[in-house]
Each structure stands twice: as structure tokens, then as C-alpha cells.
Design an enzyme around this catalytic site. Structure first.
Site, PDB file in Angstrom:
ATOM      1  N   ASN A 187       0.616  -1.050  -0.042  1.00  0.00           N
ATOM      2  CA  ASN A 187      -0.504  -0.111  -0.549  1.00  0.00           C
ATOM      3  C   ASN A 187       0.817   0.877  -0.255  1.00  0.00           C
ATOM      4  OD1 ASN A 187      -2.934  -1.168  -0.069  1.00  0.00           O
ATOM      5  ND2 ASN A 187      -2.028  -1.428   1.646  1.00  0.00           N
ATOM      6  N   MET A 193       1.078  -2.396  12.053  1.00  0.00           N
ATOM      7  CA  MET A 193      -0.031  -3.129  12.829  1.00  0.00           C
ATOM      8  C   MET A 193       0.518  -3.670  14.404  1.00  0.00           C
ATOM      9  SD  MET A 193      -0.947  -5.504  11.028  1.00  0.00           S
ATOM     10  CE  MET A 193      -2.002  -6.768  11.776  1.00  0.00           C
ATOM     11  N   ASN A 196      -5.849   5.563   8.112  1.00  0.00           N
ATOM     12  CA  ASN A 196      -5.594   4.062   8.441  1.00  0.00           C
ATOM     13  C   ASN A 196      -6.073   3.422   7.496  1.00  0.00           C
ATOM     14  OD1 ASN A 196      -4.668   1.668   8.851  1.00  0.00           O
ATOM     15  ND2 ASN A 196      -6.525   1.553  10.229  1.00  0.00           N
ATOM     16  N   HIS A 252      -8.246  -0.312   6.599  1.00  0.00           N
ATOM     17  CA  HIS A 252      -8.032  -1.156   7.525  1.00  0.00           C
ATOM     18  C   HIS A 252      -8.846  -2.481   6.076  1.00  0.00           C
ATOM     19  CE1 HIS A 252      -9.222  -3.953  10.243  1.00  0.00           C
ATOM     20  NE2 HIS A 252     -11.010  -3.996   9.857  1.00  0.00           N
ATOM     21  N   THR A 269      -8.606   7.607  15.162  1.00  0.00           N
ATOM     22  CA  THR A 269      -8.814   8.418  16.701  1.00  0.00           C
ATOM     23  C   THR A 269      -8.300   6.940  18.083  1.00  0.00           C
ATOM     24  OG1 THR A 269     -10.378   6.782  16.990  1.00  0.00           O
ATOM     25  CG2 THR A 269     -10.478   9.391  15.687  1.00  0.00           C
ATOM     26  N   ASP A 307     -10.048   0.833  14.979  1.00  0.00           N
ATOM     27  CA  ASP A 307     -10.828   1.055  13.489  1.00  0.00           C
ATOM     28  C   ASP A 307     -11.946   1.981  13.592  1.00  0.00           C
ATOM     29  OD1 ASP A 307      -8.617  -0.426  12.599  1.00  0.00           O
ATOM     30  OD2 ASP A 307      -9.604  -2.020  13.475  1.00  0.00           O
ATOM     31  N   THR A 366      -6.578  -5.227  -4.296  1.00  0.00           N
ATOM     32  CA  THR A 366      -6.391  -5.242  -5.408  1.00  0.00           C
ATOM     33  C   THR A 366      -7.425  -3.286  -5.370  1.00  0.00           C
ATOM     34  OG1 THR A 366      -8.212  -6.042  -5.960  1.00  0.00           O
ATOM     35  CG2 THR A 366      -6.083  -6.967  -7.266  1.00  0.00           C
TER      36      THR A 366
HETATM   37  N1  NHR Z   1      -4.932   2.612  16.829  1.00  0.00           N
HETATM   38  C1  NHR Z   1      -5.554   2.696  17.227  1.00  0.00           C
HETATM   39  N2  NHR Z   1      -5.224   3.837  18.956  1.00  0.00           N
HETATM   40  N3  NHR Z   1      -6.719   3.373  16.237  1.00  0.00           N
HETATM   41  C2  NHR Z   1      -6.903   2.742  15.441  1.00  0.00           C
HETATM   42  O1  NHR Z   1      -7.699   2.935  14.602  1.00  0.00           O
HETATM   43  C3  NHR Z   1      -5.772   2.045  14.725  1.00  0.00           C
HETATM   44  C4  NHR Z   1      -4.527   2.103  16.073  1.00  0.00           C
HETATM   45  C5  NHR Z   1      -3.451   0.848  15.196  1.00  0.00           C
HETATM   46  C6  NHR Z   1      -2.981   0.715  13.932  1.00  0.00           C
HETATM   47  C7  NHR Z   1      -4.759  -0.275  12.016  1.00  0.00           C
HETATM   48  C8  NHR Z   1      -5.074  -1.872  12.982  1.00  0.00           C
HETATM   49  C9  NHR Z   1      -6.517  -1.727  11.822  1.00  0.00           C
HETATM   50  O2  NHR Z   1      -6.475  -1.809  10.147  1.00  0.00           O
HETATM   51  C10 NHR Z   1      -4.684   0.910  13.756  1.00  0.00           C
HETATM   52  C11 NHR Z   1      -5.464   1.059  13.661  1.00  0.00           C
HETATM   53  C12 NHR Z   1      -2.944  -3.656  14.473  1.00  0.00           C
HETATM   54  C13 NHR Z   1      -3.600  -4.238  15.404  1.00  0.00           C
HETATM   55  C14 NHR Z   1      -4.309  -4.999  16.229  1.00  0.00           C
HETATM   56  O3  NHR Z   1      -4.296  -6.314  17.220  1.00  0.00           O
HETATM   57  C15 NHR Z   1      -5.339  -4.345  15.132  1.00  0.00           C
HETATM   58  C16 NHR Z   1      -6.011  -3.211  14.192  1.00  0.00           C
HETATM   59  C17 NHR Z   1      -5.060  -2.072  13.543  1.00  0.00           C
HETATM   60  C18 NHR Z   1      -3.484  -2.486  13.533  1.00  0.00           C
HETATM   61  N4  NHR Z   1      -2.216  -5.537  16.969  1.00  0.00           N
HETATM   62  C19 NHR Z   1      -1.591  -5.728  18.469  1.00  0.00           C
HETATM   63  C20 NHR Z   1      -0.724  -4.822  18.816  1.00  0.00           C
HETATM   64  O4  NHR Z   1      -0.839  -5.618  19.815  1.00  0.00           O
HETATM   65  C21 NHR Z   1      -0.064  -6.925  17.287  1.00  0.00           C
HETATM   66  C22 NHR Z   1      -0.954  -7.625  16.080  1.00  0.00           C
HETATM   67  C23 NHR Z   1       0.311  -8.395  16.115  1.00  0.00           C
HETATM   68  O5  NHR Z   1       2.141  -7.644  15.659  1.00  0.00           O
HETATM   69  O6  NHR Z   1       0.225  -9.083  15.073  1.00  0.00           O
HETATM   70  O7  NHR Z   1      -0.814  -4.026  18.691  1.00  0.00           O
HETATM   71  O8  NHR Z   1      -6.806  -3.018  11.429  1.00  0.00           O
HETATM   72  C1  GAR Z   2      -3.201  -5.162   4.180  1.00  0.00           C
HETATM   73  O1  GAR Z   2      -4.212  -5.909   3.790  1.00  0.00           O
HETATM   74  C2  GAR Z   2      -3.263  -3.886   5.242  1.00  0.00           C
HETATM   75  O2  GAR Z   2      -5.612  -3.044   4.839  1.00  0.00           O
HETATM   76  C3  GAR Z   2      -3.853  -4.453   6.145  1.00  0.00           C
HETATM   77  O3  GAR Z   2      -2.569  -5.324   6.118  1.00  0.00           O
HETATM   78  C4  GAR Z   2      -2.361  -5.244   4.569  1.00  0.00           C
HETATM   79  C5  GAR Z   2      -0.858  -4.448   4.621  1.00  0.00           C
HETATM   80  O4  GAR Z   2      -0.861  -4.711   3.767  1.00  0.00           O
HETATM   81  N1  GAR Z   2      -3.457  -3.652   7.081  1.00  0.00           N
HETATM   82  C6  GAR Z   2      -3.934  -4.264   8.656  1.00  0.00           C
HETATM   83  O5  GAR Z   2      -4.116  -6.157   8.570  1.00  0.00           O
HETATM   84  C7  GAR Z   2      -4.084  -3.822   9.502  1.00  0.00           C
HETATM   85  N2  GAR Z   2      -4.407  -4.079  11.088  1.00  0.00           N
HETATM   86  P1  GAR Z   2       0.829  -3.569   2.778  1.00  0.00           P
HETATM   87  O6  GAR Z   2       2.402  -4.269   3.647  1.00  0.00           O
HETATM   88  O7  GAR Z   2       1.284  -4.699   1.910  1.00  0.00           O
HETATM   89  O8  GAR Z   2       0.462  -2.671   2.636  1.00  0.00           O
END
Ligand code: NHR
Ligand code: GAR
Length: 208
Positions: free
Chosen positions: A14, A87, A104, A106, A138, A142, A169
Site C-alpha cells: 500500500n 500493526m 489508516n 483497514h 482515533t 478502527d 487490489t
Molecule cells: N491505533 C489506534 N489507537 N486506533 C486505530 O484505529 C488504529 C491503531 C493502530 C493501528 C490499524 C489496525 C487495522 O487496520 C491501526 C488502527 C493492529 C492491531 C493489533 O491488534 C489491530 C488493528 C490494527 C492494527 N495489533 C497488535 C498489538 O498488540 C499486534 C498484532 C501483531 O503484531 O500482529 O498492537 O487493522
Molecule cells: C493490508 O491488507 C492492510 O489493509 C492490512 O495489512 C495489509 C498490509 O499489506 N492492515 C492490517 O491488517 C492492519 N491491522 P501491505 O504491507 O502490503 O500494504
């Protein structure tokens, strides 16, 4: 010129889509990662973009990691911070600092399936469509105001990997558009609603 800082954790496809879109008025100031092994870092560095990895495992807690990350980000005077496959859940203080200027992507049609494992959960629920959502970030995971959504069909033979590839895609089309719209000053937020003149029809991929 608006400065953009992109946060990644892995492949970075991305991030690549945003860089390759060559958005008028936008400069990709830096790509940062919490994962030193993120493939996207090398890709960005090869193109002369400033890159830094900050391993979250080197920090005592989320506050310490987020403070260090914010210090790095602010060196680039960002107008926009883009989470592109980032992540790590971010602290309320970090989210407040970049309120209204952090987005973000998602991989689900929010508010369905916030958090992780979105594609398997969509399949388990029997969803007939899936997609991606771009939203302002925020403190609530998500949950921020939705800027754009891309829709794809769920097909009978799908597993989480094939569905993820189809959604990806849509992500690659949608994220550069959303960044361009932000940079052009076309987005305005009131409560949870975002005014975005771009038509949703252009995003739908339902005739696959
Ligand atoms: N932070 C906040 N406060 N608010 C959001 O809306 C966020 C955020 C951080 C990341 C991306 C999100 C997604 O698109 C995002 C949005 C990571 C996790 C998670 O559980 C959940 C959602 C997203 C990103 N992370 C674990 C943690 O303990 C670690 C998981 C791993 O390393 O594989 O941080 O989905
Ligand atoms: C993407 O599908 C994105 O939406 C998702 O991870 C992939 C990253 O691909 N995001 C999350 O799952 C956040 N929790 P990329 O590194 O090739 O952009």
C-alpha cells in the site's frame, strides 16, 4: 507541498501504491516501521525516501514506543500520517497528537470486523461482499470517521488468502485516492461523517 509520513510493518504494497501514484502536491517525507525486517523499508530506501525502523520490542511499554515514534515523525513536519499495514495499536496520546491528520487502511468494510483476521471472519460469517475502509485514526481501534470504502465480491471458492488478494487490489486503488483527496483539501469531517466528493460507484468492483 504537503509532507506525508507513512508507517508500515511488512510488505508495504500500500505504501508503494501511494509512492507510485506520484500525487500532485504531496511529498513522501519518510517511511517508518516498527519492524526492522519490513520489506517495504528496503523498497523505499532504494527510491531515496528517508526510512527508519524503530523496533517496538526495544521499548518498555507502548507509551515509550509511541513517544519515540512521534519524535521521529515530527522531524518530517508531517501534514498527514498514513498507517499502511501498520500493526501496532497506538496510544490515545499519540492519536491525539495527529488528530485529523492520520489515516489508516483497514481490510474490512467497517464497522464490520475491526481488529485482526478480517478475511477469515468475513468468510466465517458468510458475507457475500468484502472490502477495505480508509478512516481517520482515533484512539478507538478502527472506529474513526470513514473516508472511503472499496467493495469486492466474496466468491464460492474463496479462502482467506484469495479474498485478501482481491481486497488488496481495492486497497491499492483506494489509498492513493484518499491521500490525494486529503492533500487537495477535499475532505471535511463533522462527527463521524466525512464529506468526500468522490463517488462510491467508482470504487465498486462488484461485477467481477
Ligand atoms: N491505533 C489506534 N489507537 N486506533 C486505530 O484505529 C488504529 C491503531 C493502530 C493501528 C490499524 C489496525 C487495522 O487496520 C491501526 C488502527 C493492529 C492491531 C493489533 O491488534 C489491530 C488493528 C490494527 C492494527 N495489533 C497488535 C498489538 O498488540 C499486534 C498484532 C501483531 O503484531 O500482529 O498492537 O487493522
Ligand atoms: C493490508 O491488507 C492492510 O489493509 C492490512 O495489512 C495489509 C498490509 O499489506 N492492515 C492490517 O491488517 C492492519 N491491522 P501491505 O504491507 O502490503 O500494504
Amino acid at each position: 507541498m504537503k509532507n506525508i509520513v507513512i508507517l508500515i510493518s511488512g510488505r508495504g504494497s500500500n505504501m508503494q501504491a501511494v509512492v507510485e501514484a506520484d500525487i500532485p502536491g504531496a511529498r513522501i517525507a519518510a517511511v517508518l516501521s516498527n519492524n526492522p525486517d519490513a520489506a517495504g523499508l528496503a523498497w523505499a530506501a532504494e527510491r531515496g525516501i528517508a526510512t527508519t525502523a524503530l523496533n517496538h520490542r526495544d521499548f518498555a511499554d507502548r507509551d515509550a514506543f509511541d513517544s519515540a515514534m512521534a519524535e521521529l515523525i515530527d522531524q518530517h513536519q508531517p501534514d498527514l500520517v498514513v498507517l499502511a499495514g501498520f500493526m501496532r495499536i497506538l496510544t490515545p496520546a499519540f492519536c491525539a497528537r495527529y488528530a485529523g491528520r492520520m489515516i489508516n487502511i483497514h481490510p474490512s468494510l467497517l464497522p464490520a470486523f475491526p481488529g485482526l483476521h478480517t478475511h477469515q471472519r468475513a468468510l466465517d460469517e458468510g458475507c457475500r461482499v468484502a472490502g477495505c475502509t480508509i478512516h481517520f485514526v482515533t484512539a478507538v481501534l478502527d472506529d474513526g470517521p470513514i473516508i472511503a470504502q472499496g467493495v469486492v465480491p466474496v466468491l464460492d471458492g474463496d479462502n482467506a488468502d484469495t479474498l485478501a488478494a482481491r481486497v488488496l487490489t481495492a486497497e491499492h486503488r483506494l489509498l492513493p485516492q484518499a491521500v490525494a483527496d486529503f492533500v487537495a483539501g477535499k475532505l471535511s469531517v463533522s462527527g463521524k461523517r466525512v464529506q468526500n466528493p468522490r463517488s462510491v460507484a467508482a470504487d465498486a468492483q462488484l461485477l467481477v
